[in-house]
Structure formats: structure tokens, C-alpha cells
Design a protein around this motif. Structure first.
Motif, PDB file in Angstrom:
ATOM      1  N   LYS A  36       0.810  -1.216   0.000  1.00  0.00           N
ATOM      2  CA  LYS A  36       0.000   0.000   0.000  1.00  0.00           C
ATOM      3  C   LYS A  36       0.846   1.270   0.000  1.00  0.00           C
ATOM      4  O   LYS A  36       0.410   2.304  -0.495  1.00  0.00           O
ATOM      5  CB  LYS A  36      -0.969  -0.010   1.171  1.00  0.00           C
ATOM      6  N   THR A  37       2.068   1.182   0.522  1.00  0.00           N
ATOM      7  CA  THR A  37       2.963   2.341   0.493  1.00  0.00           C
ATOM      8  C   THR A  37       3.299   2.701  -0.951  1.00  0.00           C
ATOM      9  O   THR A  37       3.218   3.868  -1.344  1.00  0.00           O
ATOM     10  CB  THR A  37       4.253   2.047   1.282  1.00  0.00           C
ATOM     11  N   ARG A  40       0.138   4.044  -2.706  1.00  0.00           N
ATOM     12  CA  ARG A  40      -0.154   5.448  -2.356  1.00  0.00           C
ATOM     13  C   ARG A  40       0.840   6.396  -3.006  1.00  0.00           C
ATOM     14  O   ARG A  40       0.468   7.487  -3.442  1.00  0.00           O
ATOM     15  CB  ARG A  40      -0.146   5.628  -0.839  1.00  0.00           C
ATOM     16  N   GLY A  43      -0.050   6.804  -6.708  1.00  0.00           N
ATOM     17  CA  GLY A  43      -1.436   7.171  -6.987  1.00  0.00           C
ATOM     18  C   GLY A  43      -1.559   8.408  -7.851  1.00  0.00           C
ATOM     19  O   GLY A  43      -0.640   9.216  -7.954  1.00  0.00           O
ATOM     20  N   ARG A  47      -0.977  11.022  -1.947  1.00  0.00           N
ATOM     21  CA  ARG A  47      -1.336  11.562  -0.639  1.00  0.00           C
ATOM     22  C   ARG A  47      -0.257  11.272   0.394  1.00  0.00           C
ATOM     23  O   ARG A  47      -0.289  11.791   1.479  1.00  0.00           O
ATOM     24  CB  ARG A  47      -2.648  10.937  -0.160  1.00  0.00           C
ATOM     25  N   PHE A  48       0.635  10.412   0.046  1.00  0.00           N
ATOM     26  CA  PHE A  48       1.648   9.942   0.983  1.00  0.00           C
ATOM     27  C   PHE A  48       2.874  10.833   0.914  1.00  0.00           C
ATOM     28  O   PHE A  48       3.305  11.220  -0.162  1.00  0.00           O
ATOM     29  CB  PHE A  48       2.009   8.496   0.616  1.00  0.00           C
TER      30      PHE A  48
END
Length: 72
Positions: A36-37, A40, A43, A47-48
């Protein structure tokens, strides 16, 4: 400006990962990060906010330096 930097980093990671034929999952495993890192980071609207340790892990997994990762 910060959005532009995040977007450039996002695009650079995606570009380098694809050139090496890696999936997001494979890059995450090679970097010792959660899938998921990477998801994100890459993406459409990142947002990360990766810290230098995360960027270092990704760069190492891609076989490049952090400065090369950020140059894109």
C-alpha cells in the motif's frame, strides 16, 4: 509546489519500476515496504509523504541512489 514535487517523485518511481518490469507488489517486497505504500506513492493524486528512509529503500530496491531517484 509541494504537490509538483510529490507528483514528480510519484511518476519517477512508476517509470523506474515499469522499466525494470516490476509490479508494485514486487517493488514493495524488494524494498521491505508494504504494498500500500507503493500504491499510495504512485497514486494519481499522491497523498503519501515519503520520508528519506522510505525513498532510500525504494531507490536501493531499484538499484539506484536516492539522488538518481529524485533527478527524474
Amino acid at each position: 509546489m509541494v504537490k509538483d514535487i510529490r507528483k514528480r517523485i510519484s511518476n519517477r518511481i512508476r517509470e523506474l519500476r515499469a522499466k525494470r518490469g516490476l509490479t508494485q507488489q514486487e517493488l514493495a517486497e524488494a524494498a521491505g515496504l508494504d504494498y500500500k505504500t507503493i500504491q499510495r506513492l504512485e497514486g494519481k493524486a499522491p497523498r503519501f509523504h515519503p520520508n528519506i528512509d522510505t525513498l532510500e529503500k525504494i531507490a536501493r530496491a531499484l538499484g539506484i541512489s536516492v539522488s538518481q531517484l529524485l533527478k527524474g
